[in-house]
Design a protein around this motif. Structure first.
Motif: not given
Length: 681
Positions: A159-164, A171-192
């Motif tokens: 649901y991270i994309t929906k939240i974004e 708001f234009e300027n924002y960041y996400l932090f926490g285990e779900p978004v870390i997990d999501s970014e990690l998953f993308k990198e593992l696919l690479k």
């Protein structure tokens, strides 16, 4: 023909298994001792994990996510206050969200009544004086944090994309932090790591091997075997309904980079001997034993009580065995029909002489002597933040939280009584909070302490936000926001809580899980190095049946392992779950070079001649490894960059020692064993 049909059948079956059953798991719990994939958190023999699961059950919620919003105009105005209210309202309407804590709905307690810090549709600066809200709005009013808590058993990553999308409306300027978004970014990198990096590695290694051998067929054959062995190996783990994890996803890279060297050694020997059967007899033994010693390095992970380490060690070992079997099965068809007319590049390899070798050996010994002064500074630290570089989105979000809010993430103190909490308990709880806030480990605490808990419990029945703090009239949750120092000293906080808490309690949070993981990293490192060293020494002695040769082979890997820790100090790389595997891997890689050189010297009786014979494929293999691992330097994950950097420099040390110093050691050991050797000449 029959052999090819069997191979093709296995290949197709493996691809089908990967396509149907392939998956990746990115949870940090794979690094915990006792973790077994498929078991629930309650079944893992770890108190921190059990408490984490208990927290979710007791308060009927799941993971938390922090939305960090920035505005030049700040939030103490009607325009941005309205945006903040609308964003909070939209997110609360999502069915996967359990609770939201934001400046827009944070409770303002006046006497025994509860309101908010919004007056006339404007967020009031008065919120800055509420210490409980210190982690929601920065002192300059330009940064705001919305704390989202997902419902229990929700896969927050989905649901991270929906939240974004909700955030971008306002708001234009924002960041996400926490285990779900870390997990999501990690998953993308593992696919690479699975699909992109291996392709780039393949092209680099293929190009360089063609450059060295002057044969496109041989270059393709060298990378063909590890590619197929990777597919076969990964299909095995998927066949048993197990996913790849943060460590095992590197199987593709390890097998491609390491396994490609065996075909290269085979061809270089064939070019020298010009006869397939003689080449096969000459090269099979060193290839088999160099593979087995590399396998020994990886199998040392089996002695570590962490499942992901065991899986990585076992799977890479299986892959390397399959790789060598493929080379031996198809080498005859490849090499017998290859007419090696163009001489492979020898890179000007020669023995540099006793003086240079001795000088370099002395330099290595001096560095080894002073190394304890350097190694003692290595930090044993691992968490999901350390996976990411400072310039990544996660790194920038973490920097904002630390710089403007003085905390990185919370832990939760759950207090329980056998009877309901009464008004007098507020004073005891207030003492706990004040004691914690007076330490350097806690940024602030969060609990509406100014209202007696019985009244607070009554209010919570109609206020969803207050339910976040109160599970029942006898169980409450306090948020403890940790400073950076607090995160690194969890045990100190636990000791303080043990001394000051007069209730039955438990503490939960991902910080405690990572604290337990860090405690096991050093133990895992020591065990893997000891067992790898013992296994490799035993194998080398069995191969050569000579202490002289065994020592000449073992000494290079000893120095390589030592320099691995020196480079960790130089590059300020922490000893964590990723870098703790590099020493054993380097031992397995560098031993290959030493074995090939020692095996050839056993036949030629001349270290100088052996350097000329096997030096070019050793150097080519080393450069191929360096090119392969250099691809990971472009990863957005610091985790892969650190592994890559350490292995690249470790290989450079191993090559230097094998090609320059090992021949010198072989010569001197020979003279010691036979002092009359010079006179016989």
């Amino acid at each position: 023909m029959k052999k090819f049909i069997i191979f093709l059948a296995f290949f197709i079956i493996s691809l089908v298994i990967i396509f149907i059953k392939g998956s990746i798991y990115t949870g940090p719990d794979v690094f915990l001792p006792g973790f077994k994939y498929g078991k629930s958190l309650n079944e893992i023999d770890n108190e921190s994990v059990k408490n984490f699961a208990k927290l979710s059950k007791d308060f009927n919620d799941g993971n938390s996510l922090f939305v960090i919003i920035y505005s030049d105009n700040g939030f103490f105005n009607k325009e941005n206050t309205k945006k903040l209210l609308n964003l909070t309202s939209e997110l609360l309407n999502e069915p996967y969200i359990s609770t939201i804590i934001s400046p827009a709905n944070f409770p303002k307690i006046v006497g025994f009544s509860i309101t908010t810090y919004i007056k006339d549709n404007v967020l009031q600066k008065e919120i800055l004086t509420d210490k409980n809200a210190g982690n929601l709005i920065s002192k300059d009013g330009k940064y705001s944090i919305i704390n989202l808590t997902f419902k229990q058993n929700i896969d927050a990553r989905k649901y991270i994309t929906k939240i974004e999308n909700h955030i971008k409306k306002f708001f234009e300027n924002y960041y996400l932090f926490g285990e779900p978004v870390i997990d999501s970014e990690l998953f993308k990198e593992l696919l690479k790591q699975m699909y992109i990096y291996p392709v780039i590695m393949l092209l680099l290694i293929l190009f360089f091997f063609y450059f060295q051998t002057k044969s496109l067929k041989v270059a393709f054959f060298s990378v063909f075997a590890p590619i197929i062995s990777s597919i076969f190996t990964v299909s095995i783990i998927f066949l048993f309904n197990r996913p790849l994890n943060t460590l095992t996803v590197m199987i593709f890279s390890f097998l491609l980079i390491i396994g490609s060297g065996y075909g290269l050694h085979y061809y270089n020997a064939y070019f020298r001997i010009k006869d397939f059967e003689k080449t096969k007899k000459h090269i099979q033994i060193p290839i088999i034993f160099s593979m087995l010693t590399t396998v020994a390095g990886f199998l040392s992970f089996l002695f570590v009580n962490i499942e992901s380490f065991k899986e990585l060690g076992l799977l890479v070992s299986i892959g390397l065995i399959i790789n060598v079997l493929l080379i031996f099965s198809f080498s005859k068809e490849i090499f017998k029909n290859t007419n090696p007319k163009k001489r492979p590049i020898n890179f000007g390899i020669k023995y540099f002489g006793d003086k240079i070798s001795f000088t370099l050996l002395i330099i290595f010994i001096v560095i080894a002597i002073i190394s304890p002064l350097l190694i003692k500074n290595i930090s044993i630290k691992s968490d999901m933040i350390s996976y990411f570089s400072k310039d990544s989105k996660i790194g920038k979000a973490y920097n904002i939280m630390e710089q403007f809010f003085n905390f990185r993430e919370p832990i939760f103190l759950v207090l329980e009584k056998n009877s309901p909490f009464i008004a007098s308990d507020n004073k005891k709880i207030k003492n706990i909070l004040e004691t914690l806030e007076n330490t350097e480990y806690v940024s602030n605490t969060n609990f509406p302490i100014d209202i007696p808990i019985p009244i607070l419990y009554s209010f919570s029945k109609n206020n969803p936000l207050l339910k976040y703090y109160i599970s029942s009239n006898s169980k409450i949750r306090i948020i403890i926001n940790l400073t950076k120092k607090g995160y690194e000293n969890i045990d100190e906080i636990l000791n303080i809580l043990k001394e000051i808490t007069p209730y039955k309690y438990y503490v939960a949070g991902s910080a405690l899980i990572w604290n337990d993981i860090n405690k096991n990293i050093l133990n895992a490192q020591i065990k893997s190095i000891i067992f790898a060293g013992i296994l490799i020494f035993a194998m080398v002695f069995i191969i050569f049946k000579s202490i002289r040769i065994t020592l000449s082979v073992i000494i290079p890997i000893g120095f390589t392992s030592l320099f691995n820790f020196i480079f960790m100090t130089i590059f300020k790389i922490n000893l964590d779950v990723s870098t703790s595997i590099t020493s054993s891997i380097l031992m397995g890689l560098v031993i290959d070079y030493s074995i090939h050189l020692a095996n050839d010297e056993k036949n030629t009786k001349s270290p100088e001649k052996s350097v000329i014979n096997v030096g070019p494929p050793i150097l080519a293999n080393g450069i191929g490894l360096i090119l392969g691992f250099s691809v990971l330097l472009f990863s957005s994950l610091k985790l892969f960059k650190s592994i890559s950097l350490l292995i690249i420099f470790g290989i450079l040390i191993g090559l230097s020692f094998t090609l320059i110093i090992q021949p010198y050691i072989l010569k001197k050991f020979t003279l010691i064993n036979n002092p009359y050797r010079g006179f016989k000449k």
